[in-house]
Write an enzyme that holds these catalytic residues in place. Structure first.
Site, PDB file in Angstrom:
ATOM      1  N   TYR A  29     -13.536  -6.220  12.801  1.00 52.57           N
ATOM      2  CA  TYR A  29     -14.052  -5.709  11.434  1.00 52.57           C
ATOM      3  C   TYR A  29     -14.776  -3.993  11.735  1.00 52.57           C
ATOM      4  O   TYR A  29     -15.198  -3.965  12.689  1.00 52.57           O
ATOM      5  CB  TYR A  29     -15.352  -6.375  10.959  1.00 52.57           C
ATOM      6  CG  TYR A  29     -15.961  -6.136   9.869  1.00 52.57           C
ATOM      7  CD1 TYR A  29     -15.286  -6.101   8.480  1.00 52.57           C
ATOM      8  CD2 TYR A  29     -17.275  -5.399   9.801  1.00 52.57           C
ATOM      9  CE1 TYR A  29     -16.201  -5.760   7.160  1.00 52.57           C
ATOM     10  CE2 TYR A  29     -17.903  -5.081   8.914  1.00 52.57           C
ATOM     11  CZ  TYR A  29     -17.372  -5.039   7.460  1.00 52.57           C
ATOM     12  OH  TYR A  29     -17.752  -4.521   6.367  1.00 52.57           O
TER      13      TYR A  29
ATOM     14  N   LYS B 255     -19.507 -13.732   2.659  1.00 48.74           N
ATOM     15  CA  LYS B 255     -18.237 -13.882   2.411  1.00 48.74           C
ATOM     16  C   LYS B 255     -18.248 -15.376   1.889  1.00 48.74           C
ATOM     17  O   LYS B 255     -18.710 -15.801   0.724  1.00 48.74           O
ATOM     18  CB  LYS B 255     -17.185 -13.571   3.505  1.00 48.74           C
ATOM     19  CG  LYS B 255     -17.615 -12.070   4.048  1.00 48.74           C
ATOM     20  CD  LYS B 255     -17.245 -10.835   3.376  1.00 48.74           C
ATOM     21  CE  LYS B 255     -18.041  -9.585   3.683  1.00 48.74           C
ATOM     22  NZ  LYS B 255     -17.486  -9.298   5.084  1.00 48.74           N
TER      23      LYS B 255
HETATM   24  C1  LIG Z   1     -18.170  -8.293   6.042  1.00 50.72           C
HETATM   25  C2  LIG Z   1     -18.127  -8.613   7.613  1.00 50.72           C
HETATM   26  C3  LIG Z   1     -19.056  -8.446   8.362  1.00 50.72           C
HETATM   27  C4  LIG Z   1     -20.178  -7.556   8.057  1.00 50.72           C
HETATM   28  O1  LIG Z   1     -21.112  -8.391   7.221  1.00 50.72           O
HETATM   29  P1  LIG Z   1     -22.100  -7.738   6.089  1.00 50.72           P
HETATM   30  O2  LIG Z   1     -22.581  -9.041   5.391  1.00 50.72           O
HETATM   31  O3  LIG Z   1     -21.310  -6.889   5.141  1.00 50.72           O
HETATM   32  O4  LIG Z   1     -23.179  -6.873   6.665  1.00 50.72           O
HETATM   33  C5  LIG Z   1     -18.850  -8.712   9.569  1.00 50.72           C
HETATM   34  N1  LIG Z   1     -17.586  -8.966  10.361  1.00 50.72           N
HETATM   35  C6  LIG Z   1     -16.656  -9.616   9.072  1.00 50.72           C
HETATM   36  C7  LIG Z   1     -15.214 -10.252   9.606  1.00 50.72           C
HETATM   37  C8  LIG Z   1     -16.553  -9.355   8.018  1.00 50.72           C
HETATM   38  O5  LIG Z   1     -15.696  -9.546   6.797  1.00 50.72           O
END
Ligand SMILES: *Cc1c(COP(=O)(O)O)cnc(C)c1O
Length: 388
Positions: free
Chosen positions: A108, A205
């Protein structure tokens, strides 16, 4: 007590939220949102029920931490204000100046930014390797390496890392292995059961699941590391608020149902795209032609709800297609009930230099879809009219 034998969907609903029948309690079936920032005590030396101040712990966050730990088959859970806040706190617990990380080169983007532009200022080095090849991980380990960091499936190319294989390497060298499990969620993949030391989540997510709350979590089994992390969670202070803990608790209860529907829709969209003359290539770990389909099948119980495809034509053809969609929202992020679509080269991965994007396969016509839980016919009809 009996929680360990319960099924996933049962734990998602009940873990951490057992009704309280003690004298004076009200038997809530849903844990209340405890907004109080401080907790009064009767005796100077006895914090009431262990609570002192909201940053250290509060009952709503505790319920979420307990539930998420149960879902990942972890002994301990900690919830943070974002995925990146969880990552930052973890890095402060595991590393000191002079240490080194071996990381997957397809992480990411925000995680890479944290390594390359924040922790590098504290003399913490990182070597990025294609972790789909275990020998490259092993060869990158230096005497000062303390941590291996992977993510599987990766984003947006959906590459798979052999979690059990890499955990053996980490264990043999006494290194910690952190696995970002955001893309599959604990419903489809449990890295701790495969030998990882720490699971990292952006609960923004799939865990939250409704595109309405930012959060992160760490799940683990080591009591020593848990103690260190609890100390840092309080000392750094990037904790999840009581209200956001409640929203995340509410969201995660339907994780099993949602993941099944996300996956079913992702499969049907992948198969629809595969036969479409305007599609050059479809990437989804559930397809037999995915180069690591067998590994995905062996280490996970599902393939998730994210897929990518390459549309025939130029970047402007891709943009025109995306701008014609009505139901599928043109937006970053993933894992919500609504289908989302994006152009990584212009959106999530625009900060990656073009030559590196092309090198790894993030072309100007690569499109990523996070399949929502809508009726599949409506999603296919939306794609169909945008292709025309
Ligand atoms: C979105 C995401 C993050 C970061 O998370 P946030 O809640 O936006 O700080 C880390 N790893 C993955 C795989 C992500 O999709």
């Amino acid at each position: 007590m009996k929680e360990l034998q319960q099924g996933f969907a049962t734990k998602a609903v009940h873990a951490g939220e057992n009704p309280d029948f003690r004298e004076g309690a009200t038997g809530d079936v849903v844990v209340p949102i405890h907004l109080s920032t401080t907790f009064a005590r009767e005796k100077v030396n006895i914090p009431t029920a262990g609570y002192e101040y909201v940053r250290s712990l509060n009952p709503t966050r505790k319920a979420l931490e307990t539930k998420l730990a149960a879902l990942e088959n972890a002994r301990y859970g900690l919830a943070f204000s974002s995925g990146l806040a969880a990552e930052t706190t973890l890095l402060t617990a595991l590393l000191k100046s002079g240490d080194h990380i071996v990381a997957f080169d397809d992480l990411y983007g925000g995680t890479k930014r944290l390594f390359n532009h924040i922790f590098n200022n504290y003399h913490i080095g990182v070597t990025f390797v294609d972790a789909t090849d275990i020998s490259l991980v092993e060869n990158a380990i230096l005497p000062q390496t303390r941590l291996i960091w992977i993510e599987s499936p990766s984003n947006p190319l959906l590459k798979i890392c052999d979690i059990a294989g890499i955990s053996k390497i980490a264990a043999a060298r006494k290194l910690a292995l952190a696995v970002d499990n955001t893309f599959l969620s604990p419903y489809f993949q449990k890295p701790l059961d495969l030998g990882a030391d720490i699971v990292v989540h952006s609960s923004t997510k799939y865990i939250g699941g409704h595109s309405d709350v930012l959060g992160g979590a760490l799940l683990l089994n080591s009591p020593d590391l848990y103690e260190k992390l609890q100390y840092r969670q309080n000392a750094v202070g990037a904790v999840l608020s009581p209200f956001d803990s409640y929203l995340t608790l509410r969201g995660v209860k339907t994780l099993a149902l949602r993941m099944e529907q996300h996956q079913q829709n992702a499969f049907l969209i992948a198969n629809y795209l595969r036969q479409h003359p305007k599609v050059k290539k479809v990437i989804y770990p559930g397809l037999e032609n995915h180069p690591q389909h067998a590994l995905a099948k062996a280490q996970s119980t599902g393939f998730g709800g994210v897929l990518s495809f390459e549309i025939a034509g130029s970047r402007s053809d891709a943009e025109a297609f995306l701008e014609k969609l009505h139901i599928i929202a043109l937006a970053e992020s993933l894992g919500g009930v609504e289908s989302l679509i994006e152009l990584p080269a212009a959106m999530t991965h625009s900060s990656v230099p073009k030559e590196i994007r092309e090198q790894v396969g993030i072309t100007d016509t690569l499109i990523r879809i996070s399949a929502g839980i809508e009726n599949i016919n409506d999603l296919i009809a939306d794609l169909e009219q945008a292709f025309d």
